[in-house]
Design a protein around this motif. Structure first.
Motif, short mmCIF file in Angstrom:
data_model
loop_
_atom_site.label_atom_id
_atom_site.label_comp_id
_atom_site.label_asym_id
_atom_site.label_seq_id
_atom_site.Cartn_x
_atom_site.Cartn_y
_atom_site.Cartn_z
N ALA A 1 32.40 54.90 39.28
CA ALA A 1 31.86 54.67 37.93
C ALA A 1 32.94 54.15 37.00
N GLY A 2 34.16 54.71 37.15
CA GLY A 2 35.28 54.24 36.32
C GLY A 2 35.66 52.80 36.62
N ILE A 3 35.67 52.45 37.90
CA ILE A 3 35.98 51.06 38.28
C ILE A 3 34.92 50.11 37.73
N ALA A 4 33.66 50.52 37.85
CA ALA A 4 32.57 49.69 37.34
C ALA A 4 32.69 49.49 35.84
N ALA A 5 32.99 50.57 35.11
CA ALA A 5 33.11 50.47 33.65
C ALA A 5 34.23 49.51 33.25
N ALA A 6 35.38 49.62 33.92
CA ALA A 6 36.51 48.74 33.60
C ALA A 6 36.15 47.28 33.83
N PHE A 7 35.47 47.00 34.93
CA PHE A 7 35.10 45.61 35.23
C PHE A 7 34.06 45.09 34.24
N LEU A 8 33.04 45.88 33.96
CA LEU A 8 31.96 45.42 33.08
C LEU A 8 32.44 45.25 31.64
N ILE A 9 33.42 46.04 31.23
CA ILE A 9 34.00 45.85 29.89
C ILE A 9 34.64 44.47 29.80
N GLN A 10 35.35 44.10 30.87
CA GLN A 10 35.97 42.76 30.90
C GLN A 10 34.93 41.65 30.83
N GLN A 11 33.74 41.91 31.36
CA GLN A 11 32.69 40.90 31.35
C GLN A 11 31.91 40.89 30.04
N GLY A 12 32.26 41.78 29.12
CA GLY A 12 31.60 41.79 27.82
C GLY A 12 30.26 42.51 27.80
N VAL A 13 30.01 43.35 28.80
CA VAL A 13 28.75 44.10 28.85
C VAL A 13 28.78 45.19 27.79
N GLU A 14 27.65 45.39 27.11
CA GLU A 14 27.59 46.35 26.02
C GLU A 14 27.77 47.78 26.53
N GLU A 15 28.23 48.64 25.64
CA GLU A 15 28.60 50.02 25.99
C GLU A 15 27.42 50.81 26.55
N LEU B 1 24.00 36.13 35.08
CA LEU B 1 25.32 35.51 35.22
C LEU B 1 26.38 36.55 35.54
N VAL B 2 26.30 37.71 34.89
CA VAL B 2 27.27 38.78 35.16
C VAL B 2 27.10 39.30 36.59
N LEU B 3 25.85 39.41 37.04
CA LEU B 3 25.60 39.89 38.40
C LEU B 3 26.29 39.01 39.44
N LYS B 4 26.34 37.70 39.19
CA LYS B 4 26.95 36.78 40.14
C LYS B 4 28.45 37.01 40.28
N THR B 5 29.07 37.61 39.25
CA THR B 5 30.52 37.83 39.31
C THR B 5 30.88 39.11 40.07
N ILE B 6 29.89 39.98 40.30
CA ILE B 6 30.19 41.28 40.90
C ILE B 6 30.51 41.20 42.40
N PRO B 7 29.68 40.53 43.24
CA PRO B 7 30.00 40.50 44.68
C PRO B 7 31.39 39.98 45.01
N PRO B 8 31.88 38.87 44.40
CA PRO B 8 33.24 38.43 44.71
C PRO B 8 34.29 39.47 44.33
N TYR B 9 34.05 40.16 43.20
CA TYR B 9 35.00 41.19 42.79
C TYR B 9 35.01 42.35 43.78
N ILE B 10 33.83 42.78 44.22
CA ILE B 10 33.74 43.87 45.19
C ILE B 10 34.44 43.49 46.49
N ALA B 11 34.17 42.27 46.97
CA ALA B 11 34.79 41.82 48.21
C ALA B 11 36.31 41.78 48.09
N SER B 12 36.80 41.30 46.95
CA SER B 12 38.24 41.23 46.74
C SER B 12 38.85 42.63 46.66
N TYR B 13 38.16 43.53 45.98
CA TYR B 13 38.66 44.90 45.84
C TYR B 13 38.72 45.59 47.21
#
Length: 424
Positions: A101-115, A23-35
């Protein structure tokens, strides 16, 4: 009977994480495209753009599927592939891995991915920094996915785009021959880190390198200093390097083939053991549930005896075949000097030497290491033996699963008939 199946259904041999990685993977492509769309005006990227990112993602999926990654590890490599070049859109190429890596960390934290998972994603992104030095399998997969095109037919076109992007960034043109020299040096010093990519891509990468070497022209003495030292000196030795690589390529290819085949057989063996363990566990639970819940009612309901015994016999039979699939077969643990001289023993299998002293085994291994034909014959015999064992395992497992499937079907029908026609 409903209690019986309620007990069986909750049994799961797989540990399911609370995080739905798919489910989290599905949210990544739209975010990348928007960014990318938001930051596209800052830089002009003709190589490190969405096309390259999508190609790296597909390569990461291909390599990850080969290694049969679980959901967590597959998420790590695919997420890292999506974010690995996003740092370019900050306007500077230097340090773009850390920025991505910093951008990825910020996004994944918002998605609730564990540290811990975020740390693995960041590690995979940072591993793509040149020169690559990945440590874990996941880092190696992402690193190889990033440069997957080195060993494909797309390399010439992608290399042209890379040169164009470099010229745009430097606001000046670069001589084709100079760029060719840099690319030759890059290909000569690059290596794939996963066995899969080594076996799949090395030959084509060598073809791409040979094509560049044929086109390369030695710089004139007056212009030599205009090129980086490593770019100039690398092709000077290209004849020797290329000849040596051509000589070594068959050996490396053979060794890679053995390594990949052995690793694949080991993974298949682990899968077979896991499937057998599932079959043993599930059937054992069914037997215990049947005995505990149904067995106490048999005295009062004699008509339940036949379907119950049918279920128990089927489960026990399935367990027997599952146990046979995992039951080890070990030889005597000895080999003779005659077997070594005749090259008929596999010294790489522990079952042929575990009862022997070190000195005898060492003498046999010295002969093995000194004779490449003996060595390759032993490796071939080892893979063949693994294949034979796997064939037996999967045949027994197929029988076990087939028995289990038909036992459940027939038992359910039998219990249904009993409840319909004999239940008072």
């Amino acid at each position: 009977m409903s209690k019986l199946f309620s007990q069986v259904i909750v049994i799961s041999p797989v540990n399911i994480s609370n995080m739905d990685y798919n489910l989290v993977l599905k949210t990544i492509p739209p975010y990348i495209a928007s960014y990318v769309e938001t930051h596209a005006l800052k830089v002009q990227l003709v190589y490190h753009n969405m096309l390259h990112t999508e190609q790296v993602v597909e390569a990461a999926k291909q390599i990850g599927n080969h290694y049969q990654l679980n959901d967590h590890d597959f998420f790590v490599v695919v997420a890292a592939a999506w974010f690995h070049d996003l740092g370019y859109y900050s306007g500077e190429s230097e340090g773009h891995e850390a920025k991505g890596a910093g951008i990825a960390a910020a996004f994944l934290i918002q998605q609730g991915v564990e540290e811990q998972t975020i740390a693995e994603v960041k590690g995979c992104i940072l591993a793509t920094q040149m020169p690559q030095n990945p440590q874990t399998l996941l880092e190696k997969i992402v690193s190889d996915a990033d440069l997957f095109h080195f060993g494909t037919d797309e390399f010439p076109e992608r290399n042209k785009l890379m040169r164009k992007e470099y010229e745009i960034a430097m606001h000046s043109e670069i001589d084709k021959n100079e760029w060719r020299a840099r690319t030759i040096h890059l290909l000569q010093t690059h290596q794939y880190h996963t066995d899969y990519c080594q076996l799949l891509l090395n030959d084509k990468k060598q073809e791409n390198l040979d094509r560049l070497l044929k086109k390369y022209k030695e710089p004139k003495p007056g212009k030599a200093n205009e090129q980086p030292v490593e770019a100039v000196t690398a092709p000077v030795l290209n004849d020797k390097i290329t000849d040596r690589k051509k000589e070594e390529k068959p050996t490396r290819g053979i060794e890679t083939m053995f390594r990949v085949a052995s690793a694949n057989h080991q993974r298949l063996s682990d899968m077979a053991d896991s499937k057998a363990n599932i079959m043993i566990s599930v059937n054992a639970i069914i037997i215990s549930v049947v005995i505990g819940f149904v067995g106490r009612k048999l005295e009062a309901t004699q008509e339940m005896l036949a379907p119950t015994m049918l279920l128990l016999i089927g489960c026990v039979t399935a367990i027997i075949f599952a146990v046979l699939a995992t039951r080890p077969k070990i030889p005597g643990g000895y080999f003779t000097p005659e077997q070594v001289d005749n090259k008929t023993v596999n010294l790489l299998f522990f079952g042929n030497f575990y009862n022997m002293n070190y000195e005898s085994y060492y003498e046999g291994m010295k002969k093995l290491m000194a004779d490449s034909e003996f060595l390759y014959a032993s490796l071939t015999r080892d893979i063949h033996s693994q294949g034979k064992v796997l064939g037996t395992k999967y045949k027994l497992l197929r029988i076990s699963y087939t028995i289990f499937m038909f036992t459940l079907i027939i038992s359910v029908l039998a219990f249904g008939i009993t409840f319909t026609f004999f239940d008072k």
